[in-house]
Enzyme design. Structure first.
Site, short mmCIF file in Angstrom:
data_model
loop_
_atom_site.label_atom_id
_atom_site.label_comp_id
_atom_site.label_asym_id
_atom_site.label_seq_id
_atom_site.Cartn_x
_atom_site.Cartn_y
_atom_site.Cartn_z
N GLY A 46 0.85 -1.19 0.00
CA GLY A 46 0.00 0.00 0.00
C GLY A 46 0.88 1.24 0.00
O GLY A 46 2.07 1.17 0.31
N GLN A 51 3.06 10.01 1.41
CA GLN A 51 4.36 9.34 1.59
C GLN A 51 5.35 9.70 0.46
O GLN A 51 6.55 9.49 0.62
CB GLN A 51 4.19 7.82 1.67
CG GLN A 51 3.47 7.36 2.93
CD GLN A 51 3.31 5.86 2.97
OE1 GLN A 51 2.35 5.31 2.44
NE2 GLN A 51 4.26 5.17 3.58
N CYS A 94 5.83 -0.27 7.61
CA CYS A 94 5.53 0.96 6.89
C CYS A 94 6.76 1.39 6.11
O CYS A 94 7.87 1.41 6.66
CB CYS A 94 5.13 2.07 7.87
SG CYS A 94 4.69 3.62 7.07
N LEU A 95 6.57 1.75 4.85
CA LEU A 95 7.69 2.16 4.01
C LEU A 95 8.29 3.47 4.50
O LEU A 95 9.44 3.77 4.19
CB LEU A 95 7.24 2.28 2.55
CG LEU A 95 6.67 0.98 1.95
CD1 LEU A 95 6.06 1.24 0.57
CD2 LEU A 95 7.75 -0.09 1.86
N HIS A 136 -4.51 1.43 7.92
CA HIS A 136 -3.12 1.94 8.03
C HIS A 136 -2.94 3.11 7.04
O HIS A 136 -2.42 4.16 7.40
CB HIS A 136 -2.16 0.80 7.73
CG HIS A 136 -0.71 1.17 7.65
ND1 HIS A 136 0.24 0.71 8.54
CD2 HIS A 136 -0.03 1.96 6.77
CE1 HIS A 136 1.42 1.21 8.21
NE2 HIS A 136 1.29 1.97 7.14
N GLU A 137 -3.38 2.91 5.79
CA GLU A 137 -3.18 3.96 4.77
C GLU A 137 -4.06 5.18 5.06
O GLU A 137 -3.63 6.33 4.84
CB GLU A 137 -3.49 3.40 3.37
CG GLU A 137 -2.61 2.23 2.94
CD GLU A 137 -1.13 2.49 3.05
OE1 GLU A 137 -0.70 3.65 2.96
OE2 GLU A 137 -0.37 1.52 3.25
N HIS A 140 -2.47 7.48 7.39
CA HIS A 140 -1.49 8.37 6.75
C HIS A 140 -2.15 9.67 6.29
O HIS A 140 -1.56 10.75 6.37
CB HIS A 140 -0.86 7.70 5.53
CG HIS A 140 0.31 6.80 5.83
ND1 HIS A 140 1.46 7.25 6.42
CD2 HIS A 140 0.50 5.48 5.58
CE1 HIS A 140 2.31 6.23 6.54
NE2 HIS A 140 1.76 5.14 6.04
O1 K1U Z 1 4.08 2.32 4.03
C1 K1U Z 1 2.99 1.83 3.82
O2 K1U Z 1 1.96 2.40 4.17
C2 K1U Z 1 2.92 0.50 3.11
C3 K1U Z 1 2.89 -0.69 4.06
C4 K1U Z 1 1.46 -1.18 4.16
C5 K1U Z 1 1.13 -2.08 5.31
C6 K1U Z 1 1.84 -3.22 5.55
C7 K1U Z 1 1.50 -4.06 6.60
C8 K1U Z 1 0.44 -3.75 7.40
C9 K1U Z 1 -0.26 -2.60 7.16
C10 K1U Z 1 0.08 -1.76 6.11
C11 K1U Z 1 3.78 -1.76 3.46
O3 K1U Z 1 3.57 -2.20 2.38
S1 K1U Z 1 5.11 -2.32 4.41
C12 K1U Z 1 5.82 -3.61 3.38
C13 K1U Z 1 5.03 -4.87 3.35
O4 K1U Z 1 4.16 -5.07 4.17
C14 K1U Z 1 5.29 -5.90 2.32
C15 K1U Z 1 6.28 -5.76 1.40
C16 K1U Z 1 6.50 -6.75 0.45
C17 K1U Z 1 5.74 -7.87 0.42
C18 K1U Z 1 4.74 -8.04 1.34
C19 K1U Z 1 4.51 -7.06 2.30
ZN ZN Z 2 2.62 3.30 6.14
#
Ligand code: K1U
Ligand code: ZN
Length: 169
Positions: A46, A51, A94-95, A136-137, A140
């Site tokens: 997401g 971001q 979270c990225l 979560h998004e 943000h």
């Molecule tokens: O930064 C963000 O908002 C994105 C975040 C979304 C998220 C992940 C987990 C729980 C709630 C919200 C991510 O994408 S973190 C990376 C991640 O979860 C992932 C990356 C590669 C493959 C699978 C998962």
């Molecule tokens: Zn995030």
């Protein structure tokens, strides 16, 4: 399409409330295309526009398995119109807070309303990882990070760890 830089803590823009979108036009679709490319490259599941430094109420998401066909979803001006009383824990990442993962408790099911890529109104129910990710998004969009749901000690440690990693890079 273009790859954009993902902001990380403690960038003050991440604490800003994003503004509602007036119209879903080609300019907004170009932003959503860039967001999706940036999210896939990160990689993530997401991404909120803020971001990448654009404080508009726009989210992209793809929860499909990486090896399968892409199933991108686009959310403009999303609203949660109902949330279950039942909650569920999930280990979030979270990225914008790289390499930090911790458990957050949120409503297990939500009903949401949003505009899609074409600007059509969609209303649907989300559960499981979809419910986790959209909440979560949407946090943000209001300047809230998942670490804001943790204790002050854990939050401060997380920010310090990200700052240290950035200095070392
Ligand atoms: O930064 C963000 O908002 C994105 C975040 C979304 C998220 C992940 C987990 C729980 C709630 C919200 C991510 O994408 S973190 C990376 C991640 O979860 C992932 C990356 C590669 C493959 C699978 C998962
Ligand atoms: Zn995030």
């Amino acid at each position: 399409m273009a790859l954009r830089e993902i902001l990380t803590v403690p960038d003050p823009l991440l604490k800003q409330k994003s503004a509602a979108v007036e119209v879903v036009d080609d300019g907004l679709r170009a932003l959503m295309d860039d967001m999706l490319e940036t999210m896939y490259a990160a990689p993530g599941i997401g991404l909120a526009a803020v971001q990448i430094g654009v404080p508009k109420r726009v989210i992209v998401m793809d929860l499909s398995p990486r090896e399968g066909e892409q199933e991108p979803k686009y959310f403009v001006n999303p609203e949660i119109v109902w949330a279950s009383e039942e909650t569920a824990p999930y280990e979030e990442g979270c990225l914008s807070v790289p390499d930090i993962y911790d458990e957050v408790e949120r409503p297990a099911k939500v009903r949401l309303r949003y505009l899609n890529y074409q600007g059509e109104t969609i209303e649907e129910e989300a559960e499981g990882v979809y419910a986790v990710c959209i909440q979560h998004e949407m946090d943000h969009l209001d300047g809230v990070l998942f670490i804001d749901h943790l204790s002050r000690l854990k939050r401060e440690r997380a920010v310090a760890k990200v700052k240290k990693a950035k200095q070392a890079a």
